[in-house]
Design an enzyme around this catalytic site. Structure first.
Site, PDB file in Angstrom:
ATOM      1  N   ASP A 104      24.115  58.191  19.409  1.00 26.22           N
ATOM      2  CA  ASP A 104      23.618  58.187  20.972  1.00 26.22           C
ATOM      3  C   ASP A 104      25.101  58.355  21.717  1.00 26.22           C
ATOM      4  O   ASP A 104      24.977  59.324  22.130  1.00 26.22           O
ATOM      5  CB  ASP A 104      22.966  57.066  21.378  1.00 26.22           C
ATOM      6  CG  ASP A 104      22.338  56.728  22.939  1.00 26.22           C
ATOM      7  OD1 ASP A 104      22.197  57.709  24.323  1.00 26.22           O
ATOM      8  OD2 ASP A 104      21.949  55.856  23.360  1.00 26.22           O
TER       9      ASP A 104
ATOM     10  N   LYS B 137      20.883  61.796  19.958  1.00 28.35           N
ATOM     11  CA  LYS B 137      20.596  62.433  21.820  1.00 28.35           C
ATOM     12  C   LYS B 137      21.285  63.659  21.820  1.00 28.35           C
ATOM     13  O   LYS B 137      22.321  63.419  21.439  1.00 28.35           O
ATOM     14  CB  LYS B 137      20.357  61.455  22.211  1.00 28.35           C
ATOM     15  CG  LYS B 137      19.386  60.242  22.076  1.00 28.35           C
ATOM     16  CD  LYS B 137      19.078  59.061  22.940  1.00 28.35           C
ATOM     17  CE  LYS B 137      18.397  58.305  22.465  1.00 28.35           C
ATOM     18  NZ  LYS B 137      18.150  56.479  23.241  1.00 28.35           N
TER      19      LYS B 137
ATOM     20  N   GLU C  77      24.181  56.921   8.629  1.00 29.00           N
ATOM     21  CA  GLU C  77      23.249  56.331  10.255  1.00 29.00           C
ATOM     22  C   GLU C  77      22.018  56.153  10.856  1.00 29.00           C
ATOM     23  O   GLU C  77      20.998  57.857  11.051  1.00 29.00           O
ATOM     24  CB  GLU C  77      23.979  56.798  10.961  1.00 29.00           C
ATOM     25  CG  GLU C  77      24.884  56.250  12.885  1.00 29.00           C
ATOM     26  CD  GLU C  77      24.344  54.712  13.018  1.00 29.00           C
ATOM     27  OE1 GLU C  77      23.394  53.915  12.392  1.00 29.00           O
ATOM     28  OE2 GLU C  77      25.323  54.180  14.171  1.00 29.00           O
TER      29      GLU C  77
ATOM     30  N   PHE D 171      14.248  56.602  24.592  1.00 27.12           N
ATOM     31  CA  PHE D 171      13.865  54.738  24.459  1.00 27.12           C
ATOM     32  C   PHE D 171      13.706  55.627  22.332  1.00 27.12           C
ATOM     33  O   PHE D 171      12.458  55.293  23.097  1.00 27.12           O
ATOM     34  CB  PHE D 171      14.495  53.839  24.716  1.00 27.12           C
ATOM     35  CG  PHE D 171      15.043  53.181  23.746  1.00 27.12           C
ATOM     36  CD1 PHE D 171      16.427  52.601  23.800  1.00 27.12           C
ATOM     37  CD2 PHE D 171      14.129  52.317  22.465  1.00 27.12           C
ATOM     38  CE1 PHE D 171      16.661  51.959  22.659  1.00 27.12           C
ATOM     39  CE2 PHE D 171      15.513  51.199  21.522  1.00 27.12           C
ATOM     40  CZ  PHE D 171      16.240  50.377  22.001  1.00 27.12           C
TER      41      PHE D 171
ATOM     42  N   ARG E  21      10.606  48.775  13.819  1.00 23.87           N
ATOM     43  CA  ARG E  21      11.369  49.568  12.410  1.00 23.87           C
ATOM     44  C   ARG E  21      10.320  49.511  11.541  1.00 23.87           C
ATOM     45  O   ARG E  21      10.817  51.150  11.055  1.00 23.87           O
ATOM     46  CB  ARG E  21      11.873  47.739  11.641  1.00 23.87           C
ATOM     47  CG  ARG E  21      13.614  48.094  13.003  1.00 23.87           C
ATOM     48  CD  ARG E  21      14.565  47.318  12.067  1.00 23.87           C
ATOM     49  NE  ARG E  21      15.328  46.582  12.932  1.00 23.87           N
ATOM     50  CZ  ARG E  21      16.803  46.940  13.769  1.00 23.87           C
ATOM     51  NH1 ARG E  21      17.258  48.040  13.246  1.00 23.87           N
ATOM     52  NH2 ARG E  21      17.658  46.100  14.078  1.00 23.87           N
TER      53      ARG E  21
HETATM   54  P1  IMP Z   1      26.279  54.391  20.180  1.00 22.57           P
HETATM   55  O1  IMP Z   1      27.438  53.410  20.066  1.00 22.57           O
HETATM   56  O2  IMP Z   1      25.789  54.639  21.656  1.00 22.57           O
HETATM   57  O3  IMP Z   1      25.963  56.331  20.043  1.00 22.57           O
HETATM   58  O4  IMP Z   1      24.239  53.451  19.772  1.00 22.57           O
HETATM   59  C1  IMP Z   1      24.213  53.943  18.337  1.00 22.57           C
HETATM   60  C2  IMP Z   1      23.035  52.774  18.381  1.00 22.57           C
HETATM   61  O5  IMP Z   1      22.849  52.034  19.168  1.00 22.57           O
HETATM   62  C3  IMP Z   1      22.461  53.368  16.885  1.00 22.57           C
HETATM   63  O6  IMP Z   1      22.937  53.076  15.759  1.00 22.57           O
HETATM   64  C4  IMP Z   1      20.815  52.539  17.210  1.00 22.57           C
HETATM   65  O7  IMP Z   1      21.162  51.029  16.587  1.00 22.57           O
HETATM   66  C5  IMP Z   1      21.728  52.111  18.625  1.00 22.57           C
HETATM   67  N1  IMP Z   1      20.227  52.674  19.247  1.00 22.57           N
HETATM   68  C6  IMP Z   1      20.888  53.834  20.112  1.00 22.57           C
HETATM   69  N2  IMP Z   1      19.842  54.774  20.307  1.00 22.57           N
HETATM   70  C7  IMP Z   1      18.575  54.280  20.600  1.00 22.57           C
HETATM   71  C8  IMP Z   1      17.101  53.916  20.221  1.00 22.57           C
HETATM   72  O8  IMP Z   1      16.497  54.991  21.238  1.00 22.57           O
HETATM   73  N3  IMP Z   1      16.465  53.329  19.560  1.00 22.57           N
HETATM   74  C9  IMP Z   1      17.395  52.212  18.980  1.00 22.57           C
HETATM   75  N4  IMP Z   1      18.337  52.357  18.825  1.00 22.57           N
HETATM   76  C10 IMP Z   1      19.027  53.397  19.529  1.00 22.57           C
HETATM   77 MG    MG Z   2      22.753  51.542  14.363  1.00 23.39          MG
END
Ligand code: IMP
Ligand code: MG
Length: 183
Positions: free
Chosen positions: A107, A135, A103, A156, A169
């Site tokens: 976040d 994070k 992964e 971010f 990317r």
């Molecule tokens: P989560 O479900 O909140 O843990 O988010 C996970 C997904 O959100 C990651 O696999 C990323 O694709 C996207 N994401 C979360 N934070 C960031 C960031 O700071 N930059 C870019 N993508 C992010």
């Molecule tokens: Mg992702």
């Protein structure tokens, strides 16, 4: 692209050094299982983890299957919606094999916790997570992650596979996006 970056957090050199260490740890941990004849699948959570997995898989000195799953949780916004949708499922079976989920970033952890539950129902021998970034924030639910690249600040970030609205990317470093770019 670099003009939209406020601060570089991890350089390509730091990233490749860390990914090499993660590959060594995975090699060490899984070698006995491979020797026992058990299969290992490394799966990529598309699209953010594609670059990370390409590097990580090559840092592992064991035979691996590579598979891909696409999920979306964010759309084009910078904040988690809490909704995880499977856009593309794995091509192969993970039943009776060890699964390593690659992964890009943890976040809220919603995506991984959802994926873990979904994948566990397919009867793999084990599931572990390898995440490039996590994070540094308090979370309601714990997110298990055996192999972690770096903790990063609650901002971010983009690059090394991570996007904002499908851009950045292909940056080879990981950096904080200037807020005016997404505000
Ligand atoms: P989560 O479900 O909140 O843990 O988010 C996970 C997904 O959100 C990651 O696999 C990323 O694709 C996207 N994401 C979360 N934070 C960031 C960031 O700071 N930059 C870019 N993508 C992010
Ligand atoms: Mg992702």
């Amino acid at each position: 692209m670099l003009t939209d970056i406020q601060e570089v957090l991890f350089t390509p050199e730091q990233i490749s050094e860390r990914v090499a260490q993660m590959g060594e740890a995975i090699t060490r941990d899984y070698a006995p299982r491979v020797e026992a004849g058990e299969g290992v699948v490394m799966m990529c959570v598309l699209r953010g983890a594609a670059i990370f997995m390409a590097d990580l898989a090559r840092a592992v000195r064991l035979p691996l299957e590579m598979d891909y799953m696409a999920v979306s949780s964010y759309g084009a916004a910078a904040k988690s919606s809490g909704i995880v949708r499977i856009n593309k499922d794995l091509s192969g079976s993970i039943q009776g094999k060890h699964l390593i989920i690659a992964e890009d970033i943890i976040d809220s952890g919603l995506t991984l916790n959802y994926l873990r539950k979904n994948l566990a129902s397919r009867n793999p021998l084990s599931i572990e997570v390898a995440a490039m970034l996590r994070k540094d924030i308090p979370r309601e639910q714990d997110v298990e992650c055996k192999y972690l690249g770096f903790e990063c600040p609650d901002e971010f970030v983009v690059g090394y596979g991570l996007d904002f609205a499908e851009r950045y990317r292909n940056l080879s470093s990981i950096g904080v996006l200037k807020p005016e770019v997404y505000e």
